[in-house]
Structures are given as structure tokens and as C-alpha cells.
Scaffold this motif. Structure first.
Motif, short mmCIF file in Angstrom:
data_model
loop_
_atom_site.label_atom_id
_atom_site.label_comp_id
_atom_site.label_asym_id
_atom_site.label_seq_id
_atom_site.Cartn_x
_atom_site.Cartn_y
_atom_site.Cartn_z
N TYR A 1 0.80 -1.23 0.00
CA TYR A 1 0.00 0.00 0.00
C TYR A 1 0.83 1.28 0.00
O TYR A 1 0.30 2.37 0.19
N SER B 1 3.99 4.37 -5.06
CA SER B 1 5.27 4.10 -5.72
C SER B 1 6.29 5.22 -5.50
O SER B 1 7.47 4.97 -5.24
N GLY C 1 2.26 -0.10 -3.82
CA GLY C 1 0.82 -0.11 -4.00
C GLY C 1 0.34 0.67 -5.20
O GLY C 1 -0.85 1.00 -5.30
N GLY C 2 1.26 0.98 -6.13
CA GLY C 2 0.87 1.73 -7.32
C GLY C 2 0.93 3.22 -7.09
O GLY C 2 1.33 3.70 -6.01
N ASP D 1 -1.11 5.63 -6.36
CA ASP D 1 -1.76 6.23 -5.20
C ASP D 1 -1.80 5.29 -4.00
O ASP D 1 -2.41 5.62 -2.97
N THR E 1 -3.89 0.44 -5.50
CA THR E 1 -4.09 -0.53 -6.58
C THR E 1 -4.57 -1.88 -6.04
O THR E 1 -5.52 -2.47 -6.57
N ARG F 1 -8.29 -2.03 -4.92
CA ARG F 1 -9.27 -2.05 -6.01
C ARG F 1 -9.51 -3.47 -6.50
O ARG F 1 -10.61 -3.82 -6.93
N ASP F 2 -8.46 -4.28 -6.45
CA ASP F 2 -8.61 -5.70 -6.81
C ASP F 2 -9.22 -6.50 -5.66
O ASP F 2 -10.06 -7.37 -5.87
#
Length: 294
Positions: free
Chosen positions: A194, A197, A218-219, A221, A224, A227-228
Motif C-alpha cells: 500500500y 510508488s 501499491g501503485g 496512489d 491498486t 481495487r482488486d
């Protein structure tokens, strides 16, 4: 001629070195490194502080301390880390478990009393820390841990066997809950990556340089994984079941919204012992319904 070092003097010397460079918890780190180098227990250090430390033991301790001074975590140096009430083997392929994550245990163990039979799914299990800590506390529980890392799953399986819990859990290589049956687990837990990046380069060296980035990133923001996870957890969780996921301290509202969008009611944010938002769940709040660590 120098005096022969003792458990007490070796501990204090190591502690001073770590403190001088700003290491967090220098006393605890010095003690666990001393225990590993000498074979002494915490009780030995307290009750027999003047026990002599041999030259070989001192050399081992010095080598450990030098590695810690370079910001290598004690858990990486020793290859093990305590979590809740269990001791886990850790490797560079898994996140070193942290006390903050125990907030998930507070929620889960409050919801499921001793001797109740229930099934647990740990998504992104890593070392197996969350799943195995729950199984160690609840004899009626059985579980599955998933991860996309073959290396992490090997560590988790080893930990399960070491703790004598391998008969009550399995591990599967898959992405989150992909391939698992609908409505098949009573409890679903996860500590997903979380960290946004762009924040990773600014993390403490102990984390940035020694934890696998797969378990951190966590991408853009930091959201990511959630959301999955939210729709997948909604799919695999039994009606009336419980979920609990770890979050970053400032992600509570955003993650809660994702789970509400996935169809969950009564979503709440639970704080950790540092009074920071740490878990999003549909379960009980330990602060209003405390559970003793017996």
C-alpha cells in the motif's frame, strides 16, 4: 589487558553503538543480537548478567552489530522475527512482519472465540504471519494462504511446518483470490502492498533496501491492491463473514469507500496501538470490545 566482556557489558556496548547512529529500539536490537551470538536467553541476561562472553561469541556479536549499523534489520540478520506470539523465519523474499499488523489479529480473534470452527483466507500471505498467528490462537480454525511469489510461499510452508500448523493450512500460488470458489471462507485477511510508488525511495533503509518491493509498492496512489481485493473478497467470503485488511495511516476513507462500493455494510476503520488508522474491516472494534492476549 582488557576485562573479559560479560553479557551485561556486551549488551550495553552494542546498545551504545546502535544508539549513536540513531537506530530505532537500540536496546531491543542489541539484546536480540546478543542472544543470537551467545545462545543466552533474555532471562539469562537478566539473572546472570556477569556471565563471560567468549571471544568467538563477541566476534559474532560484533559482526551482527556492524550489519545493523549499515541499517540491515535485525530480522534479516538473524533470519527470524517474532509476530504476535509466534516466531517466524523470514527471508529477502518476504516482508518482515511488523507489530502494526497485529491489529488485524485483534479484530479477528475478538470475532471468533476459542474453539469455534472457521475457515481463514490470507491473501498475499508472504511469510504466513497473519494466517499462522490466527491458527496458533484458534484450534478450530483452518486456512489457506495465497501469494504470487513462489519463494514467499516456500517460506510460509516452512513456517507452518516449524509451528506444527501445516496440518491445518495450505498455500496456493495465485493472484489474490483468483480461482477460489465463491462464498468459501468465513474470514478473509490481507496485508497488501500500500505504499505509493513515489514514496518508496524515501522509506527508511531497513524497509526500502531489505523488504521486497513487490510487498511494498501499491501503485501510483497506494490503492491498486485494494481495487482488486474489495470485489474479490466480496466474492469469496461467506455471507455474514468477516474481512480485515491492513492500510496505510492515511488511507482509511479511500479504502473504506472501495469496500462499500463492493457491497459491504458496516465498514469501519480500526486504529493501531500508535493511534493511527491501520485496519479496514466489517468486524468488531477492539477498543470498544477489548480482547485479552491470554
Amino acid at each position: 589487558m582488557t576485562d573479559t566482556p560479560t553479557l551485561l557489558t556486551a549488551w550495553k556496548t552494542a546498545q551504545a553503538k546502535l544508539k549513536a547512529v540513531g537506530i530505532d529500539s537500540p536496546s531491543i536490537d542489541a539484546r536480540v543480537l546478543l542472544e543470537a551470538a551467545t545462545g543466552a536467553s533474555r532471562t539469562d541476561i537478566l539473572t546472570d548478567p556477569y556471565r563471560a562472553v567468549t571471544p568467538d561469541q563477541q566476534a559474532a556479536l560484533d559482526a551482527y552489530v556492524e550489519r545493523r549499523l549499515k541499517r540491515e534489520p535485525a530480522s534479516r540478520i538473524l533470519g527470524r522475527k517474532g509476530f504476535w506470539k509466534i516466531m517466524l523465519n523470514v527471508s529477502p523474499d518476504v516482508l518482515s512482519p511488523r507489530p502494526d499488523t497485529e491489529a488485524i489479529l485483534d479484530v479477528a480473534l475478538l470475532h471468533y472465540p476459542p474453539h469455534e470452527a472457521f475457515s481463514v483466507l490470507d491473501l498475499g500471505t508472504g511469510s504466513g504471519a497473519i494466517l499462522l498467528a490466527i491458527l496458533a490462537e484458534r484450534a478450530g480454525a483452518r486456512g489457506l494462504g495465497t501469494d504470487i511469489s513462489t519463494e514467499a510461499l516456500a517460506v510460509a510452508r516452512d513456517n507452518a511446518a516449524s509451528l506444527g500448523l501445516d496440518g491445518r493450512c495450505d498455500f496456493l500460488r495465485t493472484e489474490w483470490a483468483t480461482g477460489l470458489a465463491d462464498h468459501s471462507f468465513d474470514l478473509v485477511v490481507s496485508n497488501p502492498p500500500y505504499i505509493p510508488s513515489g514514496d518508496i525511495p524515501g522509506l527508511d533503509p531497513e524497509v526500502r533496501d531489505h523488504d521486497p518491493h513487490l510487498a511494498l509498492d501499491g501503485g501510483p496512489d497506494g490503492l491498486t491492491a485494494y481495487r482488486d481485493l474489495a470485489p474479490q473478497i466480496a466474492r469469496v467470503m461467506k455471507p455474514g463473514g468477516l474481512f480485515a485488511v491492513e492500510i496505510g495511516w492515511d488511507q482509511g476513507p479511500a479504502v473504506s469507500a472501495l469496500f462499500r462500493e463492493a457491497g459491504f455494510d458496516d465498514v469501519k476503520i480500526i486504529k493501531d496501538l500508535s493511534d493511527r488508522d491501520r485496519v479496514v474491516t466489517n468486524g468488531p472494534d477492539p477498543r470498544t470490545n477489548p480482547i485479552p492476549k491470554m
